[in-house]
Design a protein around this motif. Structure first.
Motif, PDB file in Angstrom:
ATOM      1  N   THR A 204      47.608 -73.280  69.267  1.00  0.00           N
ATOM      2  CA  THR A 204      47.142 -71.910  69.375  1.00  0.00           C
ATOM      3  C   THR A 204      45.632 -71.885  69.407  1.00  0.00           C
ATOM      4  N   ALA A 205      45.095 -70.759  69.837  1.00  0.00           N
ATOM      5  CA  ALA A 205      43.643 -70.608  69.862  1.00  0.00           C
ATOM      6  C   ALA A 205      43.097 -70.645  68.435  1.00  0.00           C
ATOM      7  N   ALA A 206      41.884 -71.108  68.322  1.00  0.00           N
ATOM      8  CA  ALA A 206      41.268 -71.214  66.999  1.00  0.00           C
ATOM      9  C   ALA A 206      41.126 -69.832  66.378  1.00  0.00           C
ATOM     10  N   PRO A 207      41.609 -69.657  65.158  1.00  0.00           N
ATOM     11  CA  PRO A 207      41.448 -68.352  64.509  1.00  0.00           C
ATOM     12  C   PRO A 207      39.994 -68.156  64.114  1.00  0.00           C
ATOM     13  N   PRO A 208      39.523 -66.912  64.063  1.00  0.00           N
ATOM     14  CA  PRO A 208      38.139 -66.659  63.640  1.00  0.00           C
ATOM     15  C   PRO A 208      37.989 -66.853  62.140  1.00  0.00           C
ATOM     16  N   VAL A 209      37.656 -68.064  61.748  1.00  0.00           N
ATOM     17  CA  VAL A 209      37.544 -68.393  60.325  1.00  0.00           C
ATOM     18  C   VAL A 209      36.393 -67.599  59.723  1.00  0.00           C
ATOM     19  N   PRO A 210      36.629 -66.824  58.669  1.00  0.00           N
ATOM     20  CA  PRO A 210      35.540 -66.056  58.065  1.00  0.00           C
ATOM     21  C   PRO A 210      34.523 -66.971  57.415  1.00  0.00           C
ATOM     22  N   GLY A 211      33.299 -66.498  57.362  1.00  0.00           N
ATOM     23  CA  GLY A 211      32.239 -67.290  56.755  1.00  0.00           C
ATOM     24  C   GLY A 211      32.386 -67.374  55.252  1.00  0.00           C
ATOM     25  N   GLY A 212      31.585 -68.209  54.654  1.00  0.00           N
ATOM     26  CA  GLY A 212      31.636 -68.384  53.206  1.00  0.00           C
ATOM     27  C   GLY A 212      32.157 -69.751  52.830  1.00  0.00           C
ATOM     28  N   PRO A 213      31.995 -70.125  51.578  1.00  0.00           N
ATOM     29  CA  PRO A 213      32.477 -71.435  51.124  1.00  0.00           C
ATOM     30  C   PRO A 213      33.989 -71.500  51.146  1.00  0.00           C
ATOM     31  N   PRO A 214      34.556 -72.718  51.218  1.00  0.00           N
ATOM     32  CA  PRO A 214      36.027 -72.852  51.199  1.00  0.00           C
ATOM     33  C   PRO A 214      36.615 -72.190  49.963  1.00  0.00           C
ATOM     34  N   GLY A 215      37.676 -71.483  50.170  1.00  0.00           N
ATOM     35  CA  GLY A 215      38.320 -70.788  49.069  1.00  0.00           C
ATOM     36  C   GLY A 215      37.884 -69.352  48.898  1.00  0.00           C
ATOM     37  N   SER A 216      36.848 -68.926  49.636  1.00  0.00           N
ATOM     38  CA  SER A 216      36.396 -67.545  49.540  1.00  0.00           C
ATOM     39  C   SER A 216      37.163 -66.686  50.537  1.00  0.00           C
ATOM     40  N   VAL A 217      37.235 -65.407  50.252  1.00  0.00           N
ATOM     41  CA  VAL A 217      37.950 -64.459  51.105  1.00  0.00           C
ATOM     42  C   VAL A 217      36.932 -63.645  51.893  1.00  0.00           C
ATOM     43  N   GLY A 218      37.118 -63.591  53.196  1.00  0.00           N
ATOM     44  CA  GLY A 218      36.257 -62.802  54.059  1.00  0.00           C
ATOM     45  C   GLY A 218      37.084 -61.951  54.994  1.00  0.00           C
TER      46      GLY A 218
END
Length: 357
Positions: A204-218
């Motif tokens: 699948t196309a790459a999802p738009p990963v939200p910014g921030g450190p791993p484990g953070s919610v964006g």
């Protein structure tokens, strides 16, 4: 009065809406983190199990003997050792034996022919120093997603067992994931480098990963789907990461229901207030209007006018006083010598002027 009642109903409702919305988003974010951690731990546990399984298979003595003396006499036993007999055999495409120089010596399995030219031999993940097994990055094989599980073959002529697996979710596993994350949520698993992603069905196309450190919610916007709460978590011990996204619309649905309830309550309060104001105005203004009309008529000389107000409050007492005054005035006019008689004599004298008689 109605506008004031509506304002009094809406003002606290707006504050309550903002508070409920904040709490709902916070709860959804906490659930997102909890679900993502469960999936991360599940994938880590699965990768560890696969690595241990590959390591156990790699320790088969038949593979070591073939690496030491490749030939027809050792080939049959080595191929038998490469046959996969573990769980979920439908996910295993190929089993390969490589030497330490990066040459593929043996390959077996239903997808061995398709796997053979997938990538250069030097690119498969070698276990780190001190480790006997490792998992590799995801690769695209048509619409499918595959990955390697590598186990070290011990011995004087060391080599590697490479197990190619297809990353797919069975119908049962997808149902379990749906129960875990919800039908409106999105789940992606991909390489930590972001080079390839899958939704456990295919590439699948790459999802738009939200910014921030791993484990953070964006948050991010998806065309045609609105806003998503999401977070990406790396999976320890693997080159993978997992991302879970919750659509904000279903998350905020209870808030909208809450707001709709507040609006209904506010309108109900407004209607009740308007009805109460109308009834109160009829109870107060109508008697006042009757009292005013009667007072004007009495002041104009109509002492027979009475105020038709029967109440026990101040308005009733005032109406009674006006009626009493009017009745006394009317009685005074009717008495001989009263104002009524004098007025009659005055009119008679006026008629007997010059020329009369």
């Amino acid at each position: 009065a109605g506008g004031l009642l509506l304002l009094l109903a809406i003002a606290p409702s707006g504050a309550a809406y903002r508070q409920v919305r904040r709490v709902v988003v916070q709860v959804a974010s906490q659930r997102l983190v909890a679900v993502s951690r469960q999936l991360r731990d599940l994938l880590r546990t699965q990768s560890e199990q696969l690595a241990r399984q590959a390591d156990t298979t790699a320790r088969n003595a038949a593979l070591g003997r073939y690496l030491l003396a490749p030939g027809a006499s050792t080939r049959r036993a080595a191929l038998a050792a490469l046959r996969y007999g573990g769980p979920q055999p439908e996910q295993v495409l190929a089993m390969e034996l490589w030497d330490d120089a990066g040459r593929r010596l043996l390959a077996t399995g239903p997808g061995a022919g398709r796997i053979a030219g997938l990538e250069a031999s030097a690119q498969f993940p070698r276990p780190a120093a001190g480790d006997s097994s490792a998992v590799g990055e995801f690769r695209a094989l048509g619409d499918a997603v595959v990955y390697r599980v590598v186990g070290r073959v011990p011995g004087p002529h060391a080599g590697f067992l490479v197990q190619w697996r297809r990353l797919t979710g069975t119908e049962r596993s997808r149902d379990q994931l749906t129960k875990l994350i919800g039908s409106s949520a999105e789940l992606y698993v991909g390489n930590a480098t972001g080079s390839l992603w899958t939704n456990l069905v295919g590439v699948t196309a790459a999802p738009p990963v939200p910014g921030g450190p791993p484990g953070s919610v964006g948050t991010y916007e998806r065309a045609g789907a609105g806003t998503y709460l999401a977070g990406a978590w790396p999976i320890p011990g693997t080159p993978w990461m997992v991302q879970v996204g919750f659509a904000r619309a279903p998350v905020l649905a209870p808030v909208f229901l809450f707001v709709r309830g507040l609006v209904v309550i506010a309108l109900a309060f407004l209607l009740v207030g308007l009805l109460a104001a109308w009834l109160l105005s009829r109870r107060i203004t109508r008697p006042l209007l009757q009292l005013t009309e009667a007072a004007d008529a009495i002041a104009a000389g109509d002492l027979s006018r009475r105020v038709a107000v029967e109440r026990a409050d101040e308005l009733g007492r005032l109406a009674g006083a006006v009626d009493t005054m009017a009745a006394r005035g009317e009685a005074s006019q009717r008495r001989p010598g009263g104002q009524g008689a004098q007025a009659t004599q005055g009119r008679d004298a006026g008629q007997e002027g010059p020329g009369g008689g």
